[in-house]
Write an enzyme that holds these catalytic residues in place. Structure first.
Site, short mmCIF file in Angstrom:
data_model
loop_
_atom_site.label_atom_id
_atom_site.label_comp_id
_atom_site.label_asym_id
_atom_site.label_seq_id
_atom_site.Cartn_x
_atom_site.Cartn_y
_atom_site.Cartn_z
N CYS A 1 -11.06 -3.03 7.83
CA CYS A 1 -10.64 -1.65 7.65
C CYS A 1 -9.34 -1.44 8.41
O CYS A 1 -9.14 -1.98 9.50
CB CYS A 1 -11.72 -0.71 8.17
SG CYS A 1 -11.23 1.03 8.17
N GLY A 2 -8.43 -0.65 7.85
CA GLY A 2 -7.15 -0.39 8.46
C GLY A 2 -7.22 0.17 9.87
O GLY A 2 -6.28 0.06 10.64
N ASP B 1 -8.30 1.91 -3.97
CA ASP B 1 -8.07 0.82 -3.01
C ASP B 1 -8.48 -0.48 -3.70
O ASP B 1 -9.61 -0.61 -4.18
CB ASP B 1 -8.94 1.08 -1.78
CG ASP B 1 -8.73 0.10 -0.65
OD1 ASP B 1 -8.12 -0.96 -0.87
OD2 ASP B 1 -9.21 0.41 0.45
N GLY C 1 -11.81 2.30 -0.20
CA GLY C 1 -12.57 1.07 -0.02
C GLY C 1 -13.58 1.22 1.11
O GLY C 1 -14.71 0.75 1.03
N ARG D 1 0.67 -2.22 -0.05
CA ARG D 1 0.30 -1.77 1.28
C ARG D 1 0.55 -2.90 2.28
O ARG D 1 0.20 -4.05 2.03
CB ARG D 1 -1.18 -1.39 1.30
CG ARG D 1 -1.70 -1.09 2.70
CD ARG D 1 -3.14 -0.66 2.64
NE ARG D 1 -3.82 -0.97 3.89
CZ ARG D 1 -5.05 -0.58 4.18
NH1 ARG D 1 -5.74 0.13 3.32
NH2 ARG D 1 -5.60 -0.93 5.32
#
Length: 183
Positions: free
Chosen positions: A117-118, A80, A42, A152
């Site tokens: 964003c992670g 994603d 993603g 997730r």
């Protein structure tokens, strides 16, 4: 054999290296170098369109990118799916669109919208039960029972290890095929 079935067979063997790509050319390159699975990021897709990974890419834009990538490679494609692009109704549509694009599996994260964003600070997660319902909706929406649904959780950074583990266990109990603990 479907790409989802091939992905499941590869998963049964153990750890899979799935390089992240954001376009069809990179997917072809991954395939030509001998990898067995492609991961569509993603973050990379957002960057491809010139955006940061903060929920600005729509489901439609992601699906369009996935179609090109899935057509370009014979490898199973993991993707994603951000937050599923909304509530459980949106998750159902996302699953159908992703499968029609050709993905073998995808992950849905439990962040609030707009997501981040992670790797960014300031993430927050939705209620555990709300994400359990998203996972159940994703499983129910699959047309191919082999499509891999990955739950997730982004709870580690904002809430700590115990919440991340509680969520991971709950998502697995809800039926997720795999669990992805971000961070």
């Amino acid at each position: 054999m479907s790409s989802a079935r091939r992905l499941r067979q590869l998963l049964d063997k153990g750890i899979i290296l799935a390089p992240g790509v954001y376009n069809a050319l990179f997917a072809k390159t991954v395939e030509s170098t001998g990898f067995e699975v492609v991961y569509v990021t993603g973050f990379g897709t957002a960057a491809r369109y010139g955006y940061p990974d903060v929920g600005l890419i729509t489901q439609t834009e992601m699906v369009q990118n996935l179609r090109h990538i899935c057509r370009a490679t014979t490898l199973p494609v993991l993707a994603d799916a951000d937050t599923g692009y909304g509530n459980i109704v949106n998750v159902r549509r996302t699953v159908r669109e992703y499968e029609q694009a050709g993905v073998a599996g995808f992950h849905i994260e439990d962040q609030v919208f707009p997501k981040k964003c992670g790797f960014m600070e300031g993430k927050a997660v939705i209620a555990l039960e709300e994400h359990v319902q998203k996972i159940k909706a994703a499983l129910d929406a699959r047309r191919d029972a082999d499509t891999v649904v990955i739950a997730r959780t982004d709870a580690l950074a904002p809430n700590g290890w115990e919440d991340a583990i509680t969520r991971a266990r709950s998502y697995r109990e809800a039926g997720a095929d795999l669990i992805f603990v971000d961070g």
